[in-house]
Enzyme design. Sequence first.
Site, PDB file in Angstrom:
ATOM      1  CE  LYS A  22     -49.164   3.353  -9.900  1.00  0.00           C
ATOM      2  NZ  LYS A  22     -49.693   3.911 -11.160  1.00  0.00           N
ATOM      3  CG  ASN A  23     -48.369   7.373 -10.599  1.00  0.00           C
ATOM      4  OD1 ASN A  23     -48.305   6.247 -11.102  1.00  0.00           O
ATOM      5  ND2 ASN A  23     -49.481   7.866 -10.102  1.00  0.00           N
ATOM      6  CB  CYS A 117     -59.184   3.592 -18.064  1.00  0.00           C
ATOM      7  SG  CYS A 117     -58.556   3.649 -16.395  1.00  0.00           S
ATOM      8  NE  ARG A 122     -56.454   7.606 -17.222  1.00  0.00           N
ATOM      9  CZ  ARG A 122     -55.560   6.948 -16.474  1.00  0.00           C
ATOM     10  NH1 ARG A 122     -55.841   5.721 -16.052  1.00  0.00           N
ATOM     11  NH2 ARG A 122     -54.411   7.481 -16.159  1.00  0.00           N
ATOM     12  CG  ASP A 309     -53.966   8.977  -8.339  1.00  0.00           C
ATOM     13  OD1 ASP A 309     -52.810   9.111  -8.770  1.00  0.00           O
ATOM     14  OD2 ASP A 309     -54.968   8.884  -9.072  1.00  0.00           O
ATOM     15  NE  ARG A 401     -52.139  -1.654 -13.015  1.00  0.00           N
ATOM     16  CZ  ARG A 401     -52.706  -1.018 -14.036  1.00  0.00           C
ATOM     17  NH1 ARG A 401     -53.990  -1.197 -14.304  1.00  0.00           N
ATOM     18  NH2 ARG A 401     -51.995  -0.180 -14.772  1.00  0.00           N
TER      19      ARG A 401
HETATM   20  C1  EPZ Z   1     -51.599  10.323 -14.124  1.00  0.00           C
HETATM   21  O1  EPZ Z   1     -52.403   9.788 -15.177  1.00  0.00           O
HETATM   22  C2  EPZ Z   1     -51.456   9.218 -13.074  1.00  0.00           C
HETATM   23  N1  EPZ Z   1     -50.850   8.044 -13.680  1.00  0.00           N
HETATM   24  C3  EPZ Z   1     -52.829   8.839 -12.523  1.00  0.00           C
HETATM   25  O2  EPZ Z   1     -52.632   7.908 -11.454  1.00  0.00           O
HETATM   26  C4  EPZ Z   1     -53.474  10.076 -11.928  1.00  0.00           C
HETATM   27  O3  EPZ Z   1     -54.779   9.753 -11.531  1.00  0.00           O
HETATM   28  C5  EPZ Z   1     -53.537  11.193 -12.997  1.00  0.00           C
HETATM   29  O4  EPZ Z   1     -52.230  11.461 -13.522  1.00  0.00           O
HETATM   30  C6  EPZ Z   1     -54.065  12.493 -12.419  1.00  0.00           C
HETATM   31  O5  EPZ Z   1     -53.327  12.900 -11.339  1.00  0.00           O
HETATM   32  C7  EPZ Z   1     -49.493   7.986 -13.767  1.00  0.00           C
HETATM   33  O6  EPZ Z   1     -48.764   8.896 -13.438  1.00  0.00           O
HETATM   34  C8  EPZ Z   1     -48.917   6.717 -14.304  1.00  0.00           C
HETATM   35  P1  EPZ Z   1     -53.874  13.075 -16.837  1.00  0.00           P
HETATM   36  P2  EPZ Z   1     -52.560  10.575 -16.574  1.00  0.00           P
HETATM   37  O7  EPZ Z   1     -53.416  13.046 -18.256  1.00  0.00           O
HETATM   38  O8  EPZ Z   1     -51.326  11.323 -16.869  1.00  0.00           O
HETATM   39  C9  EPZ Z   1     -57.715  14.406 -19.331  1.00  0.00           C
HETATM   40  C10 EPZ Z   1     -52.869   5.888 -10.234  1.00  0.00           C
HETATM   41  O9  EPZ Z   1     -53.828   5.547  -9.544  1.00  0.00           O
HETATM   42  N2  EPZ Z   1     -56.853  14.288 -20.525  1.00  0.00           N
HETATM   43  O10 EPZ Z   1     -53.250  14.053 -15.942  1.00  0.00           O
HETATM   44  O11 EPZ Z   1     -53.059   9.575 -17.558  1.00  0.00           O
HETATM   45  C11 EPZ Z   1     -57.972  13.054 -18.674  1.00  0.00           C
HETATM   46  O12 EPZ Z   1     -59.007  12.348 -19.289  1.00  0.00           O
HETATM   47  C12 EPZ Z   1     -53.124   6.566 -11.612  1.00  0.00           C
HETATM   48  O13 EPZ Z   1     -51.685   5.761  -9.905  1.00  0.00           O
HETATM   49  C13 EPZ Z   1     -57.341  14.689 -21.732  1.00  0.00           C
HETATM   50  O14 EPZ Z   1     -58.475  15.163 -21.859  1.00  0.00           O
HETATM   51  O15 EPZ Z   1     -53.736  11.604 -16.215  1.00  0.00           O
HETATM   52  C14 EPZ Z   1     -58.276  13.462 -17.249  1.00  0.00           C
HETATM   53  O16 EPZ Z   1     -59.603  13.827 -17.142  1.00  0.00           O
HETATM   54  C15 EPZ Z   1     -54.551   6.473 -12.031  1.00  0.00           C
HETATM   55  N3  EPZ Z   1     -56.530  14.540 -22.834  1.00  0.00           N
HETATM   56  C16 EPZ Z   1     -57.362  14.669 -17.042  1.00  0.00           C
HETATM   57  O17 EPZ Z   1     -57.014  15.162 -18.336  1.00  0.00           O
HETATM   58  C17 EPZ Z   1     -55.251  14.043 -22.735  1.00  0.00           C
HETATM   59  O18 EPZ Z   1     -54.545  13.920 -23.758  1.00  0.00           O
HETATM   60  C18 EPZ Z   1     -56.077  14.376 -16.272  1.00  0.00           C
HETATM   61  O19 EPZ Z   1     -55.461  13.250 -16.839  1.00  0.00           O
HETATM   62  C19 EPZ Z   1     -54.775  13.654 -21.488  1.00  0.00           C
HETATM   63  C20 EPZ Z   1     -55.595  13.783 -20.379  1.00  0.00           C
END
Ligand code: EPZ
Length: 425
Positions: A22-23, A117, A122, A309, A401
């Site tokens: 999915k991701n 969320c 996020r 995850d 999902r």
């Molecule tokens: C991706 O989300 C995945 N989603 C998530 O999977 C996964 O949990 C996550 O990466 C971490 O591995 C998809 O790929 C669709 P991040 P993403 O930006 O990209 C902070 C599932 O269950 N951050 O890597 O949104 C954020 O708050 C989903 O399939 C900022 O501070 O996650 C978090 O603490 C859930 N500012 C950390 O970084 C930003 O602009 C990592 O988030 C962006 C992120």
Amino acid sequence: MDIFRIEGPVRLCGTVTINGSKNASLPIMAASILAGGKSTLSAVPNLSDISVFSRLLEQLGCCVTRIDNGQLCIDSTVIDNPVGDYEIVRKMRASICILGPLLARCGRAKVSMPGGCSIGDRPVNLHIRGLQELGAQIQLKNGYIVAEAPNGLRGKEIFLGGPFGSTVLGTANVMMAAALAKGRTIIESAACEPEIADLANCLNKMGANISGIGSPRLVIEGVRHLRPVDYEVIPDRIEAGTFMVAAAITAGEITITNCRLGDMMAVVDRLRHIGITIEPAKTGCVVTCSEGIKTANITTQPYPGFPTDLQAQFMALLSLAEGNSVIIEKVFPDRFMHVAELNRMAANLRKEGPAVIVAGVKKLMAASVMASDLRASAALVLAGLAADGITIVNRVYHIDRGYEKIEKRLNPLGAKIKRKQIKGV
Ligand code: EPZ
């Protein structure tokens, strides 16, 4: 609204084949915006998130068709409405990754800010910062990110690290925009997740020039044009990890095919530490649990660390270990909606800030529980397989999902899961 009625305890045995990721699929679908024309993506799972993303692309002007199970054809010849509408974006945060491609293709984009969320705060500040570094003018207006780059984007050296390390979709957004920018872009502290490597490989197949794939330093030489692509997405390592835990928590033996162990080193390491046997096999592995469940400490981190995850699923498993384990969530510090629900099933979990002390119990007891997000719901299903009695999991739409008809994949292995429709909960 669907619920699951799960009869436990059961012992799982047999073979399961992992679906496409999915991701990886979601950002790769967004990448089709970068090249006008027909792209065909294979092994794209049949999930509600994929359907929502398809509707999002159609709203931009694309035409999306499911050729057969697993193949998706995206015709992006026309992009006449570069707007990601709140009604769609609020359903799925990953919609944000159309921002970079739209900016690169159309020179402008308007995408709703993703809302709250259940797994925690996020923000998308790193996405915005990265695109601004490439020369985009960005402002927030009435809940929307309004971005413009009338003279195109220009390559730059960008540090994309945040308080919790790298950002997965932030790296995707900036990398896709940089692929069509003038000059060279270097992304430092880029995400190294296999899904990001898959996106980079797909972009290179479209004619991009990206190196350092899989490392925290990506080098992107901008090109003038990209072409549509036929591409097969990688298997879903989180789905594979979930089935590995299913074998472990039911003291079973499952052969998992179409799974890349090389993408799951941290997961395999923890499972072996817990006493689970993982035998590499043709296109996957055999997972066996024959000697009980030992304790383990787990800290989630960006890849190649332990994936957040799979945190909830491992918590369900360790709740049956012989002793205490500590789970620390370093990516989404508030990602613990499943704790109270597992405690309803007689687990013994105590939350302390970004950590949970897991005191192992002899057995779990069935109960009615509430799914709150995708991975938490997977953990509740796994707990239901091991618990004594009938577990009812409410709000199953969360699990749909990210897992394609999971009950139809678990029941042939010996699970007793019924999906039932009931009036709103
Ligand atoms: C991706 O989300 C995945 N989603 C998530 O999977 C996964 O949990 C996550 O990466 C971490 O591995 C998809 O790929 C669709 P991040 P993403 O930006 O990209 C902070 C599932 O269950 N951050 O890597 O949104 C954020 O708050 C989903 O399939 C900022 O501070 O996650 C978090 O603490 C859930 N500012 C950390 O970084 C930003 O602009 C990592 O988030 C962006 C992120």
